[in-house]
Design a protein around this motif. Structure first.
Motif, PDB file in Angstrom:
ATOM      1  N   MET A   1       0.871  -1.158   0.091  1.00 29.92           N
ATOM      2  CA  MET A   1       0.129  -0.074  -0.076  1.00 29.92           C
ATOM      3  C   MET A   1       0.897   1.313   0.055  1.00 29.92           C
ATOM      4  SD  MET A   1      -3.507  -0.730   0.135  1.00 29.92           S
ATOM      5  CE  MET A   1      -4.253   0.575   1.239  1.00 29.92           C
ATOM      6  N   LEU A   2       1.893   1.429   0.645  1.00 26.32           N
ATOM      7  CA  LEU A   2       2.672   2.357   0.857  1.00 26.32           C
ATOM      8  C   LEU A   2       3.518   2.623  -0.382  1.00 26.32           C
ATOM      9  CD1 LEU A   2       4.333   1.972   4.493  1.00 26.32           C
ATOM     10  CD2 LEU A   2       2.892   3.786   3.634  1.00 26.32           C
ATOM     11  N   LEU A   3       4.026   1.603  -1.038  1.00 23.70           N
ATOM     12  CA  LEU A   3       4.562   1.551  -2.339  1.00 23.70           C
ATOM     13  C   LEU A   3       3.689   2.132  -3.270  1.00 23.70           C
ATOM     14  CD1 LEU A   3       6.881   1.081  -4.187  1.00 23.70           C
ATOM     15  CD2 LEU A   3       6.291  -1.292  -4.789  1.00 23.70           C
ATOM     16  N   LEU A   4       2.358   1.893  -3.552  1.00 23.30           N
ATOM     17  CA  LEU A   4       1.331   2.188  -4.318  1.00 23.30           C
ATOM     18  C   LEU A   4       1.164   3.720  -4.024  1.00 23.30           C
ATOM     19  CD1 LEU A   4      -1.520  -0.266  -4.561  1.00 23.30           C
ATOM     20  CD2 LEU A   4      -0.264   0.592  -6.332  1.00 23.30           C
ATOM     21  N   ARG A   5       1.127   3.973  -2.712  1.00 21.11           N
ATOM     22  CA  ARG A   5       0.928   5.442  -2.352  1.00 21.11           C
ATOM     23  C   ARG A   5       2.128   6.443  -3.009  1.00 21.11           C
ATOM     24  NH1 ARG A   5       2.470   9.078   1.287  1.00 21.11           N
ATOM     25  NH2 ARG A   5       1.236  10.717   2.004  1.00 21.11           N
ATOM     26  N   ASN A   6       3.404   5.698  -2.740  1.00 28.35           N
ATOM     27  CA  ASN A   6       4.446   6.606  -3.697  1.00 28.35           C
ATOM     28  C   ASN A   6       4.345   6.773  -5.072  1.00 28.35           C
ATOM     29  OD1 ASN A   6       5.670   7.141  -0.826  1.00 28.35           O
ATOM     30  ND2 ASN A   6       6.879   5.182  -1.088  1.00 28.35           N
ATOM     31  N   ILE A   7       3.962   5.649  -5.495  1.00 28.96           N
ATOM     32  CA  ILE A   7       3.906   5.884  -7.101  1.00 28.96           C
ATOM     33  C   ILE A   7       2.658   6.719  -7.406  1.00 28.96           C
ATOM     34  CG2 ILE A   7       3.037   4.318  -9.148  1.00 28.96           C
ATOM     35  CD1 ILE A   7       4.467   1.859  -7.629  1.00 28.96           C
ATOM     36  N   TYR A   8       1.544   6.526  -6.681  1.00 21.91           N
ATOM     37  CA  TYR A   8       0.354   7.408  -7.058  1.00 21.91           C
ATOM     38  C   TYR A   8       0.650   8.990  -6.942  1.00 21.91           C
ATOM     39  CZ  TYR A   8      -4.655   8.391  -7.243  1.00 21.91           C
ATOM     40  OH  TYR A   8      -6.001   8.813  -7.201  1.00 21.91           O
ATOM     41  N   LEU A   9       1.579   9.278  -6.014  1.00 25.88           N
ATOM     42  CA  LEU A   9       1.871  10.700  -5.647  1.00 25.88           C
ATOM     43  C   LEU A   9       3.088  11.024  -6.313  1.00 25.88           C
ATOM     44  CD1 LEU A   9       1.248  10.547  -1.806  1.00 25.88           C
ATOM     45  CD2 LEU A   9      -0.364  11.518  -3.591  1.00 25.88           C
ATOM     46  N   THR A  10       3.733  10.336  -7.070  1.00 26.37           N
ATOM     47  CA  THR A  10       5.033  10.589  -7.773  1.00 26.37           C
ATOM     48  C   THR A  10       4.948  11.047  -9.330  1.00 26.37           C
ATOM     49  OG1 THR A  10       6.565   9.440  -6.159  1.00 26.37           O
ATOM     50  CG2 THR A  10       7.384  10.020  -8.231  1.00 26.37           C
ATOM     51  N   SER A  11       5.223  12.390  -9.560  1.00 25.14           N
ATOM     52  CA  SER A  11       5.172  12.561 -10.920  1.00 25.14           C
ATOM     53  C   SER A  11       6.522  12.232 -11.606  1.00 25.14           C
ATOM     54  CB  SER A  11       5.265  14.104 -11.309  1.00 25.14           C
ATOM     55  OG  SER A  11       6.132  15.006 -10.746  1.00 25.14           O
ATOM     56  N   GLY A  12       6.544  11.488 -12.785  1.00 22.85           N
ATOM     57  CA  GLY A  12       7.662  11.091 -13.666  1.00 22.85           C
ATOM     58  C   GLY A  12       7.746   9.690 -13.215  1.00 22.85           C
ATOM     59  N   TYR A  13       8.899   9.158 -13.584  1.00 23.98           N
ATOM     60  CA  TYR A  13       9.040   7.661 -13.664  1.00 23.98           C
ATOM     61  C   TYR A  13      10.385   7.173 -13.116  1.00 23.98           C
ATOM     62  CZ  TYR A  13       5.458   7.836 -17.442  1.00 23.98           C
ATOM     63  OH  TYR A  13       4.345   8.183 -18.117  1.00 23.98           O
ATOM     64  N   ASP A  14      10.884   8.089 -12.247  1.00 24.50           N
ATOM     65  CA  ASP A  14      11.888   7.475 -11.435  1.00 24.50           C
ATOM     66  C   ASP A  14      11.567   7.199  -9.726  1.00 24.50           C
ATOM     67  OD1 ASP A  14      14.550   7.025 -10.227  1.00 24.50           O
ATOM     68  OD2 ASP A  14      15.070   9.111 -10.268  1.00 24.50           O
ATOM     69  N   PHE A  15      11.577   5.764  -9.520  1.00 22.83           N
ATOM     70  CA  PHE A  15      11.076   5.481  -8.394  1.00 22.83           C
ATOM     71  C   PHE A  15      12.200   4.981  -7.635  1.00 22.83           C
ATOM     72  CE2 PHE A  15       7.113   4.761 -11.128  1.00 22.83           C
ATOM     73  CZ  PHE A  15       6.590   5.668 -10.676  1.00 22.83           C
ATOM     74  N   SER A  16      13.422   5.173  -8.177  1.00 25.32           N
ATOM     75  CA  SER A  16      14.625   4.404  -7.599  1.00 25.32           C
ATOM     76  C   SER A  16      14.934   5.051  -6.081  1.00 25.32           C
ATOM     77  CB  SER A  16      15.697   4.803  -8.459  1.00 25.32           C
ATOM     78  OG  SER A  16      15.933   6.260  -8.433  1.00 25.32           O
TER      79      SER A  16
END
Length: 90
Positions: free
Chosen positions: A38-53
């Motif tokens: 759920m936390l990973l999804l939240r981070n993805i959902y709130l982040t603009s761009g594609y760099d999730f590193s």
């Protein structure tokens, strides 16, 4: 549809439009995601761009979420991916 509340988050639904609180949850909803997923999804959902590193995550969590997304695509559109093995999740 989900209410959009940012408190008491208890589920994530692709078909429902994202995160939902416990009041949005009905008897058919099943939250089979762990807290870390759920936390990973939240981070993805709130982040603009594609760099999730910069986010810490386990490969198993990423693969699980990716498979949930593929299930949604199949249920909604009938498209099926045969294998995710060629995809590099690192």
């Amino acid at each position: 549809l989900l209410c959009g509340s940012k408190k008491d988050i208890g589920l994530f639904s692709l078909s429902g439009g994202g995160f939902g609180c416990s009041s949005c949850k009905n008897s058919d909803d099943v939250n089979d995601l762990s807290t870390t997923q759920m936390l990973l999804l939240r981070n993805i959902y709130l982040t603009s761009g594609y760099d999730f590193s910069r986010f810490e995550h386990r490969d198993d969590d990423v693969k699980y979420l990716f498979n949930k997304f593929l299930e949604f695509i199949f249920d909604a559109y009938g498209y099926q991916v045969k294998s995710i093995k060629p995809i590099n999740f690192n």
